[in-house]
Scaffold this motif. Structure first.
Motif, short mmCIF file in Angstrom:
data_model
loop_
_atom_site.label_atom_id
_atom_site.label_comp_id
_atom_site.label_asym_id
_atom_site.label_seq_id
_atom_site.Cartn_x
_atom_site.Cartn_y
_atom_site.Cartn_z
N ASP A 1 48.30 27.25 30.69
CA ASP A 1 48.55 27.18 32.14
C ASP A 1 47.75 26.02 32.69
N ASP A 2 47.84 25.81 33.98
CA ASP A 2 47.18 24.66 34.60
C ASP A 2 45.67 24.83 34.64
N ALA A 3 45.21 26.06 34.77
CA ALA A 3 43.77 26.32 34.78
C ALA A 3 43.15 25.90 33.45
N SER A 4 43.83 26.18 32.35
CA SER A 4 43.29 25.81 31.04
C SER A 4 43.21 24.29 30.90
N VAL A 5 44.13 23.58 31.52
CA VAL A 5 44.11 22.11 31.48
C VAL A 5 42.90 21.59 32.26
N VAL A 6 42.68 22.15 33.45
CA VAL A 6 41.57 21.69 34.29
C VAL A 6 40.23 22.07 33.67
N GLU A 7 40.14 23.25 33.08
CA GLU A 7 38.90 23.65 32.42
C GLU A 7 38.59 22.76 31.22
N ALA A 8 39.63 22.37 30.47
CA ALA A 8 39.41 21.46 29.34
C ALA A 8 38.92 20.10 29.83
N TYR A 9 39.29 19.75 31.04
CA TYR A 9 38.83 18.49 31.63
C TYR A 9 37.37 18.58 32.09
N ILE B 1 43.64 44.09 18.91
CA ILE B 1 44.35 44.43 17.67
C ILE B 1 43.57 44.07 16.41
N PRO B 2 42.98 42.87 16.29
CA PRO B 2 42.28 42.56 15.03
C PRO B 2 41.14 43.54 14.70
N SER B 3 40.42 43.98 15.73
CA SER B 3 39.30 44.88 15.49
C SER B 3 39.68 46.35 15.57
N GLN B 4 40.92 46.62 16.05
CA GLN B 4 41.39 47.99 16.22
C GLN B 4 40.45 48.81 17.11
N LYS B 5 39.99 48.16 18.19
CA LYS B 5 39.08 48.82 19.12
C LYS B 5 39.55 48.58 20.55
N ASN B 6 39.30 49.57 21.40
CA ASN B 6 39.54 49.37 22.83
C ASN B 6 38.48 48.44 23.40
N VAL B 7 38.84 47.71 24.43
CA VAL B 7 37.89 46.82 25.11
C VAL B 7 37.81 47.21 26.57
N MET B 8 36.74 46.79 27.22
CA MET B 8 36.53 47.11 28.63
C MET B 8 37.53 46.33 29.49
N ARG B 9 38.42 47.03 30.16
CA ARG B 9 39.41 46.32 30.99
C ARG B 9 38.75 45.61 32.16
N SER B 10 37.56 46.06 32.54
CA SER B 10 36.85 45.39 33.64
C SER B 10 36.40 43.98 33.25
N ASP B 11 36.44 43.67 31.96
CA ASP B 11 36.08 42.33 31.49
C ASP B 11 37.27 41.36 31.58
N TYR B 12 38.43 41.86 32.00
CA TYR B 12 39.64 41.05 31.99
C TYR B 12 40.36 41.13 33.34
N CYS B 13 41.23 40.18 33.56
CA CYS B 13 42.11 40.22 34.74
C CYS B 13 43.42 39.56 34.37
N LEU B 14 44.43 39.78 35.19
CA LEU B 14 45.73 39.16 35.00
C LEU B 14 45.83 37.92 35.89
N VAL B 15 46.26 36.82 35.33
CA VAL B 15 46.33 35.56 36.06
C VAL B 15 47.75 35.36 36.60
N GLN B 16 47.83 34.95 37.86
CA GLN B 16 49.11 34.70 38.51
C GLN B 16 49.20 33.24 38.94
N THR B 17 50.18 32.95 39.73
CA THR B 17 50.31 31.65 40.39
C THR B 17 50.61 31.92 41.86
N PRO B 18 50.36 30.96 42.78
CA PRO B 18 50.17 29.54 42.53
C PRO B 18 48.74 29.19 42.11
N GLN B 19 48.63 28.45 41.01
CA GLN B 19 47.35 27.88 40.63
C GLN B 19 47.21 26.58 41.42
N THR B 20 46.13 26.47 42.15
CA THR B 20 46.04 25.45 43.20
C THR B 20 44.83 24.56 42.98
N PHE B 21 45.03 23.26 43.14
CA PHE B 21 44.00 22.28 42.76
C PHE B 21 43.94 21.11 43.74
#
Length: 210
Positions: free
Chosen positions: A173-181, A134-154
């Motif tokens: 989400d929990d992944a962002s917590v672990v990545e920040a760690y 939205i900020p750039s008003q441009k389409n992006v490559m969907r192959s650069d993204y994915c949808l995250v689900q659960t169970p996030q497992t550690f």
């Protein structure tokens, strides 16, 4: 959802969403110890639903499940759930959305087994829609993204340590917590049916899926 009844308690296929979700994990392993995290003000209602549907009440008995109080945010709710796991526990723990009752047993297995080596695992699915930034008003490559689900497992000790960090708004989400760690997160294949029931439309999809 816009109604008086919290979405995790709404019936699909003749039983509340949350019961359907728990049974997916029971199907993966009847020996799995489950911790159910619910806001304290909802716990009496849940226990009444258990009586109404002849579903087991939370208890300390082997094969049952434990009940923990929800927190101000997801991060704090997970902290409360983790507090019921002994500090010296070894193994892996999965954190799952109660309103995702269609996670495939194979996805649960994939997450738990991969986490035994990788220590931090999330299930993902491809993006099938066109994405627009939205900020750039441009389409992006969907192959650069994915949808995250659960169970996030550690790894249990990893998630416990990561959740001792001070809370940040970036902890979505929990992944962002672990990545920040400082620990990387491994992605595995999820299943598209593993929807998060959030809107009345999702509830109609859920009735069709079940």
């Amino acid at each position: 959802m816009g109604g008086d009844i919290p979405k995790q308690f709404l019936p699909i296929g003749g039983r509340p969403v949350l019961m359907q979700t728990i049974e997916r994990f029971r199907a993966y392993s009847p020996d799995l110890r489950i911790i159910l995290v619910l806001p304290r003000e909802q716990q009496d209602y849940w226990k009444q639903l258990c009586r109404d549907y002849q579903y087991p009440l939370p208890s300390e008995e082997p094969g049952s499940y434990l009940l923990a109080d929800g927190g101000e945010t997801r991060f704090h709710s997970v902290q409360h759930g983790l507090a019921l796991i002994p500090d010296d526990a070894e193994g892996v723990v999965g954190v799952h959305d109660g309103v995702r009752p269609f996670v495939a047993v194979e996805v649960i297995r994939r997450c738990f087994e991969t986490a035994r080596e990788a220590k931090a695992v999330i299930p993902v699915t491809p993006v099938v829609e066109t994405l627009r930034h939205i900020p750039s008003q441009k389409n992006v490559m969907r192959s650069d993204y994915c949808l995250v689900q659960t169970p996030q497992t550690f790894d249990i000790q990893l998630l416990k340590a990561a959740n001792r960090q001070p809370y940040r708004d970036a902890f979505t989400d929990d992944a962002s917590v672990v990545e920040a760690y400082g620990h990387p997160v491994t992605m595995v294949e999820g299943n598209r049916e593993n929807i998060k029931i959030t809107t009345p439309f999702d509830l109609k999809i859920a009735e069709t899926l079940i």
